[in-house]
Structures are given as C-alpha cells and as structure tokens.
Design a protein around this motif. Structure first.
Motif, PDB file in Angstrom:
ATOM      1  N   ALA A 119       3.039  19.325  44.330  1.00  0.00           N
ATOM      2  CA  ALA A 119       2.733  17.929  43.999  1.00  0.00           C
ATOM      3  C   ALA A 119       3.908  17.024  44.370  1.00  0.00           C
ATOM      4  CB  ALA A 119       2.407  17.806  42.514  1.00  0.00           C
ATOM      5  N   LEU A 120       5.134  17.484  44.135  1.00  0.00           N
ATOM      6  CA  LEU A 120       6.307  16.687  44.518  1.00  0.00           C
ATOM      7  C   LEU A 120       6.410  16.581  46.034  1.00  0.00           C
ATOM      8  CD1 LEU A 120       8.990  15.261  43.655  1.00  0.00           C
ATOM      9  CD2 LEU A 120      10.094  17.477  44.019  1.00  0.00           C
ATOM     10  N   ASP A 121       6.189  17.690  46.737  1.00  0.00           N
ATOM     11  CA  ASP A 121       6.275  17.670  48.196  1.00  0.00           C
ATOM     12  C   ASP A 121       5.252  16.709  48.791  1.00  0.00           C
ATOM     13  OD1 ASP A 121       8.223  19.557  47.892  1.00  0.00           O
ATOM     14  OD2 ASP A 121       6.933  21.264  48.385  1.00  0.00           O
ATOM     15  N   ARG A 122       4.052  16.706  48.228  1.00  0.00           N
ATOM     16  CA  ARG A 122       2.987  15.828  48.741  1.00  0.00           C
ATOM     17  C   ARG A 122       3.317  14.361  48.463  1.00  0.00           C
ATOM     18  NH1 ARG A 122      -0.671  18.591  46.901  1.00  0.00           N
ATOM     19  NH2 ARG A 122      -0.931  17.599  44.858  1.00  0.00           N
ATOM     20  N   LEU A 123       3.839  14.086  47.285  1.00  0.00           N
ATOM     21  CA  LEU A 123       4.154  12.706  46.927  1.00  0.00           C
ATOM     22  C   LEU A 123       5.268  12.148  47.795  1.00  0.00           C
ATOM     23  CD1 LEU A 123       3.909  10.240  44.988  1.00  0.00           C
ATOM     24  CD2 LEU A 123       5.587  11.381  43.523  1.00  0.00           C
ATOM     25  N   THR A 124       6.279  12.959  48.105  1.00  0.00           N
ATOM     26  CA  THR A 124       7.448  12.486  48.841  1.00  0.00           C
ATOM     27  C   THR A 124       7.362  12.784  50.337  1.00  0.00           C
ATOM     28  OG1 THR A 124       8.640  14.562  48.420  1.00  0.00           O
ATOM     29  CG2 THR A 124       8.904  12.766  46.811  1.00  0.00           C
ATOM     30  N   SER A 125       6.235  13.227  50.821  1.00  0.00           N
ATOM     31  CA  SER A 125       6.100  13.591  52.231  1.00  0.00           C
ATOM     32  C   SER A 125       6.504  12.427  53.132  1.00  0.00           C
ATOM     33  CB  SER A 125       4.665  14.007  52.544  1.00  0.00           C
ATOM     34  OG  SER A 125       4.489  14.169  53.939  1.00  0.00           O
ATOM     35  N   PRO A 126       7.389  12.653  54.110  1.00  0.00           N
ATOM     36  CA  PRO A 126       7.822  11.570  54.998  1.00  0.00           C
ATOM     37  C   PRO A 126       6.882  11.340  56.175  1.00  0.00           C
ATOM     38  CG  PRO A 126       9.061  13.547  55.491  1.00  0.00           C
ATOM     39  CD  PRO A 126       8.153  13.886  54.338  1.00  0.00           C
ATOM     40  N   TYR A 127       5.821  12.152  56.289  1.00  0.00           N
ATOM     41  CA  TYR A 127       4.999  12.104  57.494  1.00  0.00           C
ATOM     42  C   TYR A 127       3.987  10.972  57.491  1.00  0.00           C
ATOM     43  CZ  TYR A 127       7.082  16.704  57.472  1.00  0.00           C
ATOM     44  OH  TYR A 127       7.999  17.726  57.398  1.00  0.00           O
ATOM     45  N   SER A 128       3.724  10.385  56.339  1.00  0.00           N
ATOM     46  CA  SER A 128       2.788   9.261  56.296  1.00  0.00           C
ATOM     47  C   SER A 128       3.439   7.968  56.761  1.00  0.00           C
ATOM     48  CB  SER A 128       2.248   9.072  54.876  1.00  0.00           C
ATOM     49  OG  SER A 128       3.287   8.637  54.001  1.00  0.00           O
ATOM     50  N   GLY A 129       4.770   7.942  56.789  1.00  0.00           N
ATOM     51  CA  GLY A 129       5.476   6.721  57.156  1.00  0.00           C
ATOM     52  C   GLY A 129       5.636   5.742  56.010  1.00  0.00           C
ATOM     53  N   GLU A 130       4.948   5.977  54.890  1.00  0.00           N
ATOM     54  CA  GLU A 130       5.047   5.099  53.729  1.00  0.00           C
ATOM     55  C   GLU A 130       6.192   5.560  52.825  1.00  0.00           C
ATOM     56  OE1 GLU A 130       3.338   2.342  53.196  1.00  0.00           O
ATOM     57  OE2 GLU A 130       2.320   2.644  55.113  1.00  0.00           O
ATOM     58  N   PRO A 131       6.991   4.635  52.334  1.00  0.00           N
ATOM     59  CA  PRO A 131       8.112   5.032  51.471  1.00  0.00           C
ATOM     60  C   PRO A 131       7.626   5.456  50.096  1.00  0.00           C
ATOM     61  CG  PRO A 131       7.970   2.648  51.563  1.00  0.00           C
ATOM     62  CD  PRO A 131       6.943   3.163  52.532  1.00  0.00           C
ATOM     63  N   VAL A 132       8.443   6.231  49.421  1.00  0.00           N
ATOM     64  CA  VAL A 132       8.202   6.577  48.029  1.00  0.00           C
ATOM     65  C   VAL A 132       9.090   5.684  47.174  1.00  0.00           C
ATOM     66  CG1 VAL A 132       9.946   8.397  48.068  1.00  0.00           C
ATOM     67  CG2 VAL A 132       8.162   8.445  46.339  1.00  0.00           C
ATOM     68  N   ARG A 133       8.575   5.258  46.035  1.00  0.00           N
ATOM     69  CA  ARG A 133       9.310   4.342  45.168  1.00  0.00           C
ATOM     70  C   ARG A 133       9.928   5.098  43.994  1.00  0.00           C
ATOM     71  NH1 ARG A 133       7.099  -1.457  43.071  1.00  0.00           N
ATOM     72  NH2 ARG A 133       7.259  -1.738  45.346  1.00  0.00           N
ATOM     73  N   LEU A 134      11.210   4.855  43.785  1.00  0.00           N
ATOM     74  CA  LEU A 134      11.902   5.382  42.612  1.00  0.00           C
ATOM     75  C   LEU A 134      12.136   4.224  41.658  1.00  0.00           C
ATOM     76  CD1 LEU A 134      13.447   7.569  41.044  1.00  0.00           C
ATOM     77  CD2 LEU A 134      15.487   6.967  42.385  1.00  0.00           C
ATOM     78  N   THR A 135      11.540   4.312  40.477  1.00  0.00           N
ATOM     79  CA  THR A 135      11.675   3.263  39.457  1.00  0.00           C
ATOM     80  C   THR A 135      12.535   3.784  38.318  1.00  0.00           C
ATOM     81  OG1 THR A 135       9.489   2.365  40.006  1.00  0.00           O
ATOM     82  CG2 THR A 135      10.440   1.716  37.897  1.00  0.00           C
ATOM     83  N   VAL A 136      13.527   3.006  37.957  1.00  0.00           N
ATOM     84  CA  VAL A 136      14.431   3.367  36.868  1.00  0.00           C
ATOM     85  C   VAL A 136      14.211   2.393  35.716  1.00  0.00           C
ATOM     86  CG1 VAL A 136      16.835   3.506  36.143  1.00  0.00           C
ATOM     87  CG2 VAL A 136      16.157   4.382  38.380  1.00  0.00           C
ATOM     88  N   THR A 137      13.957   2.929  34.538  1.00  0.00           N
ATOM     89  CA  THR A 137      13.869   2.110  33.327  1.00  0.00           C
ATOM     90  C   THR A 137      15.201   2.205  32.596  1.00  0.00           C
ATOM     91  OG1 THR A 137      11.481   2.512  33.125  1.00  0.00           O
ATOM     92  CG2 THR A 137      12.641   1.695  31.176  1.00  0.00           C
ATOM     93  N   ARG A 138      15.834   1.058  32.418  1.00  0.00           N
ATOM     94  CA  ARG A 138      17.143   1.006  31.780  1.00  0.00           C
ATOM     95  C   ARG A 138      17.013   1.081  30.257  1.00  0.00           C
ATOM     96  NH1 ARG A 138      21.074  -1.205  35.102  1.00  0.00           N
ATOM     97  NH2 ARG A 138      22.006  -2.409  33.411  1.00  0.00           N
ATOM     98  N   PRO A 139      18.108   1.355  29.560  1.00  0.00           N
ATOM     99  CA  PRO A 139      18.019   1.464  28.091  1.00  0.00           C
ATOM    100  C   PRO A 139      17.484   0.222  27.407  1.00  0.00           C
ATOM    101  CG  PRO A 139      20.086   2.395  28.867  1.00  0.00           C
ATOM    102  CD  PRO A 139      19.440   1.752  30.054  1.00  0.00           C
ATOM    103  N   ASP A 140      17.638  -0.963  28.035  1.00  0.00           N
ATOM    104  CA  ASP A 140      17.122  -2.180  27.406  1.00  0.00           C
ATOM    105  C   ASP A 140      15.647  -2.426  27.710  1.00  0.00           C
ATOM    106  OD1 ASP A 140      17.196  -2.858  30.052  1.00  0.00           O
ATOM    107  OD2 ASP A 140      18.552  -4.564  29.840  1.00  0.00           O
ATOM    108  N   GLY A 141      15.008  -1.502  28.439  1.00  0.00           N
ATOM    109  CA  GLY A 141      13.585  -1.611  28.718  1.00  0.00           C
ATOM    110  C   GLY A 141      13.250  -2.275  30.042  1.00  0.00           C
ATOM    111  N   THR A 142      14.224  -2.887  30.714  1.00  0.00           N
ATOM    112  CA  THR A 142      13.960  -3.507  32.013  1.00  0.00           C
ATOM    113  C   THR A 142      13.919  -2.432  33.094  1.00  0.00           C
ATOM    114  OG1 THR A 142      16.327  -3.879  32.382  1.00  0.00           O
ATOM    115  CG2 THR A 142      15.064  -5.656  31.321  1.00  0.00           C
ATOM    116  N   THR A 143      13.256  -2.753  34.204  1.00  0.00           N
ATOM    117  CA  THR A 143      13.094  -1.785  35.274  1.00  0.00           C
ATOM    118  C   THR A 143      13.686  -2.315  36.579  1.00  0.00           C
ATOM    119  OG1 THR A 143      10.899  -2.651  35.860  1.00  0.00           O
ATOM    120  CG2 THR A 143      10.995  -0.846  34.256  1.00  0.00           C
ATOM    121  N   ARG A 144      14.130  -1.409  37.408  1.00  0.00           N
ATOM    122  CA  ARG A 144      14.565  -1.703  38.762  1.00  0.00           C
ATOM    123  C   ARG A 144      14.041  -0.591  39.665  1.00  0.00           C
ATOM    124  NH1 ARG A 144      20.905  -3.483  37.612  1.00  0.00           N
ATOM    125  NH2 ARG A 144      20.410  -5.095  36.057  1.00  0.00           N
ATOM    126  N   TRP A 145      13.701  -0.956  40.892  1.00  0.00           N
ATOM    127  CA  TRP A 145      13.137   0.038  41.794  1.00  0.00           C
ATOM    128  C   TRP A 145      13.725  -0.086  43.188  1.00  0.00           C
ATOM    129  CZ3 TRP A 145      10.775  -1.957  46.078  1.00  0.00           C
ATOM    130  CH2 TRP A 145      10.275  -3.257  46.002  1.00  0.00           C
TER     131      TRP A 145
END
Length: 331
Positions: A119-145
């Motif tokens: 499932a991880l390999d399929r989600l992060t596969s580079p062959y589609s050309g589409e980027p994968v998004r990494l979203t980080v939720t900070r301790p104060d609840g705000t997010t950055r990606w």
C-alpha cells in the motif's frame, strides 16, 4: 552513667505533639500528554498515517533521524567586479528539498506486512508523475504540507524479511520536493458587497458599483517566513486591471475587455515551467499578451503591507479576489 541509659531524652509534652502532628500527602500534578508532530502521506484521496510515537502494536512508525523538516539548504548568489574587494549579494538560491523519513513497519505476520508495505509502495509510486503530499500537523493543531516524488535506492532484504512470525521491517522513504517550501493553511476567500463596510484582512474581494474604478488601499498581514505568490481573480465586466504593492511600488496591469468572463493572474513563477498559464482570460485562454510592461508579477512578503486593486469599466456584477497561501521554511 548506667550502661543502658538513653542517649537522647524527649520531653513528654513534645512527644505528644509529635504523635498528634497531621500527615500531609503531596499529590503530584498529572503530566500532560507529550506534544508531537503527526504525519500523513496522501495522494488521490488515499492516505497513510505515519505516527511519530508508536501507540499501537502494529502499523507504521517514524523513527529518529528525519531530515527535511528544518530550513532548506541555501546558497548566497554573489557577483564581483574587476578590481573590487569582496563581492555583493544578488540573490539566494534554494534547490529542491529532500525529505527523508526513516520508517518501521510491524505486523502480526509476514503476509500482513507485505500487504501494508504494498500500500505504501503504490501510494508513493513515482511512475504516475503525480507528487505525493506529506502533511505535518503541529502541536498547536495547524498543518503544513509539502509535495515530492519518491526517489532513492532500494533497501536490502535480510533473512528476517523472509522468515518471521511477528514481521518487522525498517526502510527509508526519500521524497524529492521541487518546491522547497512548506505550505501553510490556505486563506479561504470571502466575499462582501461594500468594501467600505468590511475589513480587508486577509482577502481582497471587492464589489464595484457601475463604471467605478476601484483604487482604495487595503492592509494585509501575510503569515509565513517566505514571500508568497498571490493568485488574483477578477470577474467582469472590466476593461483593465492593475494590482499595486504600495511598499515596493511594484505593479502589474492587464488590459482587455473581460465581458462577463474571468481574468486569472497567478504570480507563482513555477507555472512558467509547468502549464505556462500565468495569465488567463475568458474561457481559460492564454492572456499573457494582454499583460503590460514591465510584466512584474510581484510576491507578498511576510508581515503587514498594503495593496491596491484598480478595476476600470466595472459594473455591479464585477468582483475581485486575492488568494494566498503562506509559505514556511520549516515544517
């Protein structure tokens, strides 16, 4: 002195006071739960949680050694002239960001591990050309990606990868992120009818009266710590649109009859190397030819500043809007 005489004597009154002294229990305050980052990988509506603290017996966990969450590598660009001592700065170069996540996967069986790993390999596969998004939720609840493409060499399999009752596997996930900035929470556009009665921060939607040229300064406060590139949208009627950044004096102007169509000016310079559609007119057609010199699609630096939007040839149906996403050096 007798052989068994007491070395210390206690007055009977003091002894009674000691016996009757109340016992005070000191209760420790409950410890708050530890603060932590939460990470999620996602693409195309599919997501995988990557906890930074293992709370379950099975699943993914992020190990120490994460890279790419802090400030990116920068290089000061300098120039020199003949006979000049030293140099002078002409800019800063920031390359693509590399985000490295050391991961551990634990499952109850080797079959479960291979399924979760696929499932991880399929989600992060580079062959589609589409980027994968990494979203980080900070301790104060705000997010950055940030978005990137999987890269790097394959891991080596040891004996434990083939034979295990309680399956466990460690691997490193490397994402190459062409856009090196972490994106904050986007500002949601709002609309109102009379600009005089509604404050401007942090969006600029304006409703114009008939044939009015709107040229009123508005104050904005941009978050982040990197200049952010706004996206302007004007829905006609309109015959010309000018956006000015007061503090720097920079501006751009588009001339053309919009009719009831929409003008979009996306100031992000990366669009030039992707779709090339920085300026579009009615029907999402290329309108770069309507842009007037000096073609200065300026950015919004962090902090408080003033902008002016001029729209000529307007009607009560004309609207203008500004969207911007704060950019950060760090997650």
């Amino acid at each position: 002195m007798p052989a068994h005489a007491p070395l210390v004597t206690v007055d009977p009154v003091e002894e009674a006071v000691i016996e009757q002294a109340p016992v005070q229990l000191i209760r420790a305050e409950p410890k708050p739960p530890p603060e932590q980052f939460e990470m999620v990988l996602s693409r195309g509506g599919v997501s995988i949680d990557l906890p930074t603290m293992r709370t379950a017996l099975t699943g993914w966990a992020v190990n120490p050694g994460v890279e790419g969450l802090d400030i990116p590598a920068t290089e000061l660009l300098q120039q020199r002239a003949a006979g000049q001592f030293g140099s002078y700065a002409v800019g800063v170069d920031v390359g693509a960001r590399e985000v490295f996540l050391p991961l551990t996967l634990v499952e109850r069986s080797l079959s479960d591990l291979l399924t979760t790993r696929s499932a991880l390999d399929r989600l992060t596969s580079p062959y589609s050309g589409e980027p994968v998004r990494l979203t980080v939720t900070r301790p104060d609840g705000t997010t950055r990606w940030i978005e990137g493409h999987r890269s790097g060499a394959a891991r080596r399999w040891g004996r434990e990868d083939f034979f295990s009752a309680g399956a466990r596997q460690s691997l490193g996930l490397l994402l190459i992120c062409p856009d090196p900035w972490w994106h904050g929470e986007p500002i949601t556009p709002k609309q109102w009818h009379t600009p005089e009665s509604v404050p401007f921060f942090p969006i600029l939607p304006v409703q114009l009266s008939s044939d009015r040229i709107f040229s009123q300064p508005r104050v904005m406060d941009i978050g982040g710590d990197v200049p952010a590139y706004p996206r302007w949208t004007v829905t006609g009627p309109a015959t010309s649109v000018t956006a000015t950044h007061v503090e720097s004096g920079r501006s751009w102007t588009v001339i053309g009859n919009l009719g009831t169509g929409t003008l979009t000016v996306d100031t992000d310079p990366r669009i030039v190397s992707t779709t090339g559609m920085q300026v579009t007119g009615p029907g999402v057609t290329q309108w770069w030819g309507n842009m007037q010199p000096p073609f200065d699609l300026w950015a919004l630096p962090p902090g408080e500043q003033t902008v002016i939007l001029d729209i000529a040839g307007a009607s009560p149906e004309t609207t203008g809007q500004l969207e911007v996403t704060p950019l950060w050096e760090t997650a």
